[in-house]
Write a protein that holds these residues in place. Sequence first.
Motif, PDB file in Angstrom:
ATOM      1  N   ALA A  38       2.816  -7.418  -4.813  1.00  0.00           N
ATOM      2  CA  ALA A  38       1.968  -7.720  -5.968  1.00  0.00           C
ATOM      3  C   ALA A  38       2.519  -8.930  -6.692  1.00  0.00           C
ATOM      4  N   ARG A  39       1.617  -9.727  -7.303  1.00  0.00           N
ATOM      5  CA  ARG A  39       2.016 -10.860  -8.121  1.00  0.00           C
ATOM      6  C   ARG A  39       1.221 -10.856  -9.410  1.00  0.00           C
ATOM      7  N   SER A  40       1.875 -11.195 -10.497  1.00  0.00           N
ATOM      8  CA  SER A  40       1.226 -11.195 -11.805  1.00  0.00           C
ATOM      9  C   SER A  40      -0.003 -12.106 -11.805  1.00  0.00           C
ATOM     10  N   GLY A  41      -1.096 -11.577 -12.367  1.00  0.00           N
ATOM     11  CA  GLY A  41      -2.325 -12.352 -12.476  1.00  0.00           C
ATOM     12  C   GLY A  41      -3.176 -12.372 -11.235  1.00  0.00           C
ATOM     13  N   GLY A  53      13.372   7.182   1.108  1.00  0.00           N
ATOM     14  CA  GLY A  53      14.545   6.322   1.091  1.00  0.00           C
ATOM     15  C   GLY A  53      14.520   5.158   2.055  1.00  0.00           C
ATOM     16  N   THR A  54      13.381   4.840   2.650  1.00  0.00           N
ATOM     17  CA  THR A  54      13.329   3.768   3.642  1.00  0.00           C
ATOM     18  C   THR A  54      12.848   2.440   3.069  1.00  0.00           C
ATOM     19  N   ARG A  55      12.349   2.442   1.847  1.00  0.00           N
ATOM     20  CA  ARG A  55      11.820   1.224   1.230  1.00  0.00           C
ATOM     21  C   ARG A  55      12.337   1.107  -0.196  1.00  0.00           C
ATOM     22  N   LEU A  56      12.743  -0.095  -0.560  1.00  0.00           N
ATOM     23  CA  LEU A  56      13.224  -0.377  -1.907  1.00  0.00           C
ATOM     24  C   LEU A  56      12.256  -1.336  -2.584  1.00  0.00           C
ATOM     25  N   TYR A  57      11.793  -0.962  -3.767  1.00  0.00           N
ATOM     26  CA  TYR A  57      10.899  -1.812  -4.547  1.00  0.00           C
ATOM     27  C   TYR A  57      11.672  -2.424  -5.705  1.00  0.00           C
ATOM     28  N   LEU A  58      11.373  -3.675  -6.002  1.00  0.00           N
ATOM     29  CA  LEU A  58      11.977  -4.355  -7.140  1.00  0.00           C
ATOM     30  C   LEU A  58      11.099  -5.536  -7.518  1.00  0.00           C
ATOM     31  N   SER A  59      11.288  -6.033  -8.727  1.00  0.00           N
ATOM     32  CA  SER A  59      10.477  -7.139  -9.219  1.00  0.00           C
ATOM     33  C   SER A  59      11.345  -8.278  -9.721  1.00  0.00           C
ATOM     34  N   SER A  60      10.815  -9.485  -9.621  1.00  0.00           N
ATOM     35  CA  SER A  60      11.332 -10.650 -10.321  1.00  0.00           C
ATOM     36  C   SER A  60      10.422 -10.837 -11.518  1.00  0.00           C
ATOM     37  N   GLN A  61      10.955 -10.553 -12.703  1.00  0.00           N
ATOM     38  CA  GLN A  61      10.094 -10.438 -13.874  1.00  0.00           C
ATOM     39  C   GLN A  61       9.349 -11.726 -14.207  1.00  0.00           C
ATOM     40  N   ARG A  62       9.994 -12.882 -14.026  1.00  0.00           N
ATOM     41  CA  ARG A  62       9.358 -14.163 -14.362  1.00  0.00           C
ATOM     42  C   ARG A  62       9.105 -15.031 -13.130  1.00  0.00           C
ATOM     43  N   GLY A  63       9.456 -14.548 -11.962  1.00  0.00           N
ATOM     44  CA  GLY A  63       9.155 -15.264 -10.736  1.00  0.00           C
ATOM     45  C   GLY A  63       9.873 -16.587 -10.604  1.00  0.00           C
ATOM     46  N   ARG A  64       9.324 -17.465  -9.798  1.00  0.00           N
ATOM     47  CA  ARG A  64       9.963 -18.748  -9.515  1.00  0.00           C
ATOM     48  C   ARG A  64       9.837 -19.724 -10.686  1.00  0.00           C
ATOM     49  N   THR A  65       8.744 -19.644 -11.438  1.00  0.00           N
ATOM     50  CA  THR A  65       8.535 -20.605 -12.522  1.00  0.00           C
ATOM     51  C   THR A  65       9.377 -20.281 -13.748  1.00  0.00           C
ATOM     52  N   GLY A  66       9.773 -19.019 -13.895  1.00  0.00           N
ATOM     53  CA  GLY A  66      10.553 -18.626 -15.062  1.00  0.00           C
ATOM     54  C   GLY A  66       9.744 -18.549 -16.339  1.00  0.00           C
ATOM     55  N   ALA A  67       8.417 -18.514 -16.234  1.00  0.00           N
ATOM     56  CA  ALA A  67       7.562 -18.471 -17.428  1.00  0.00           C
ATOM     57  C   ALA A  67       7.939 -17.284 -18.298  1.00  0.00           C
ATOM     58  N   ARG A  68       8.221 -17.541 -19.583  1.00  0.00           N
ATOM     59  CA  ARG A  68       8.689 -16.487 -20.478  1.00  0.00           C
ATOM     60  C   ARG A  68       7.675 -15.363 -20.620  1.00  0.00           C
ATOM     61  N   GLY A 125       6.068 -14.114 -18.325  1.00  0.00           N
ATOM     62  CA  GLY A 125       6.067 -13.299 -17.121  1.00  0.00           C
ATOM     63  C   GLY A 125       4.825 -13.439 -16.280  1.00  0.00           C
ATOM     64  N   THR A 126       4.117 -14.552 -16.433  1.00  0.00           N
ATOM     65  CA  THR A 126       2.858 -14.718 -15.711  1.00  0.00           C
ATOM     66  C   THR A 126       3.045 -15.007 -14.232  1.00  0.00           C
ATOM     67  N   ASP A 127       4.304 -15.210 -13.803  1.00  0.00           N
ATOM     68  CA  ASP A 127       4.579 -15.448 -12.383  1.00  0.00           C
ATOM     69  C   ASP A 127       5.434 -14.321 -11.794  1.00  0.00           C
ATOM     70  N   GLY A 128       5.320 -13.126 -12.360  1.00  0.00           N
ATOM     71  CA  GLY A 128       6.110 -12.009 -11.859  1.00  0.00           C
ATOM     72  C   GLY A 128       5.782 -11.660 -10.416  1.00  0.00           C
ATOM     73  N   HIS A 129       6.819 -11.323  -9.643  1.00  0.00           N
ATOM     74  CA  HIS A 129       6.679 -10.913  -8.247  1.00  0.00           C
ATOM     75  C   HIS A 129       7.206  -9.486  -8.100  1.00  0.00           C
ATOM     76  N   THR A 130       6.502  -8.667  -7.344  1.00  0.00           N
ATOM     77  CA  THR A 130       6.985  -7.329  -7.001  1.00  0.00           C
ATOM     78  C   THR A 130       7.144  -7.250  -5.493  1.00  0.00           C
ATOM     79  N   PHE A 131       8.365  -6.901  -5.057  1.00  0.00           N
ATOM     80  CA  PHE A 131       8.716  -6.920  -3.642  1.00  0.00           C
ATOM     81  C   PHE A 131       8.948  -5.517  -3.086  1.00  0.00           C
ATOM     82  N   GLU A 132       8.844  -5.445  -1.759  1.00  0.00           N
ATOM     83  CA  GLU A 132       9.252  -4.257  -1.012  1.00  0.00           C
ATOM     84  C   GLU A 132      10.259  -4.707   0.036  1.00  0.00           C
TER      85      GLU A 132
END
Length: 351
Positions: free
Chosen positions: A53-56, A320-335, A337-344
């Motif tokens: 998932a990605r913000s927006g 226990g086979t998948r780990l989910y985590l997010s990058s809250q501000r993504g690559r752009t670092g927008a405060r 959080g409009t570029d947030g990334h959620t990974f598996e």
Amino acid sequence: MSRSTPLRASAVVVVGSPWLGAARAGAGPYGPLLPPNGDGLALPEGFTSRTVARSGRKVAGLKWHAAPAGGACFPDGDGWIYVSNAKVPLLGGASALCFGSNGTVIEAYRVLSGTTLNAAGGATPWNTWLSCEETESGRVFECDPYGERAARPRLAMGRFRHEAAACDPERQVVYLTEDEPDGCFYRFRPRDWGDLTEGTLEVLAMGGVWRPVPHPAAPVEPTRFQVPDALRFDGAEGCHYADGVCSFTTRGDGRVWSYTASTGRLEAAGGPEAGERFVVRGGGPMEISVITRSGEAAPFARLEGHGLSTPAGPAFSPDGTRLYLSSQRGRTGARAGTDGHTFEVTGPFRG
């Protein structure tokens, strides 16, 4: 797998920016990190990632929220659900991704709306999500990950700058952290375990004594000042309960604290008290480290190209086979959080 299936507890995730100085540096159980992949994730050999998932942007018809923060996984038949908070002012809340047995996202929906700065929280043994508002007079909302019941505020759990929650089913209490420079460490004792509507909020005080908070739902009387001899912690963040120990981190002084429930002992520590742990590190390298049972610490994952972001929301799927985590501000670092990334992340995780 039914909804009552207990969540996997052997691979613990503790959220925060902890001090790892007491853990010995080592190669770790998974080996060195390879160069970053297309997601910007450097992982050990045998592990892969994907952006779920990605913000927006829409995922299964839902526009994914900005600033993805705390999260947890819940069983759902042959699949599972990942719930993620939105650390956004006024437009916060939480959303859910529903996965089928093969890992496909088959549905997405909101489980909480109309709240503010939902940072962390915690899962309950009865499979609800406690979403915490990280703002003055913030509230705890109990949410249904399955989207069948409306979220409800649990005002008896106090109004303060909530960060995280961790359930202790043995003593039937919920531990709560407060993200203030002079914040406190709390526990909530519900009148009936499994129902958080009513109960007693207590704060840890000098001498390891738990004292009741006189007015937990007071909107203008700060909770942390209601008990004069309450212990103070510098910006408490994530917490996790396992094997009789509640561990939580403090951002201001970079410590990991361990509260042993059976003895009431509180100590600052960096090594493992309850088996292997995955620890999120912020404020420097965007990493998840693994601390082994023998006390060694090694990077497990590193976010490259996300230097202005914050890693958040780590949670394992129920098997226990998948780990989910997010990058809250993504690559752009927008405060915002409009570029947030959620990974598996998938791979040969140890049991």
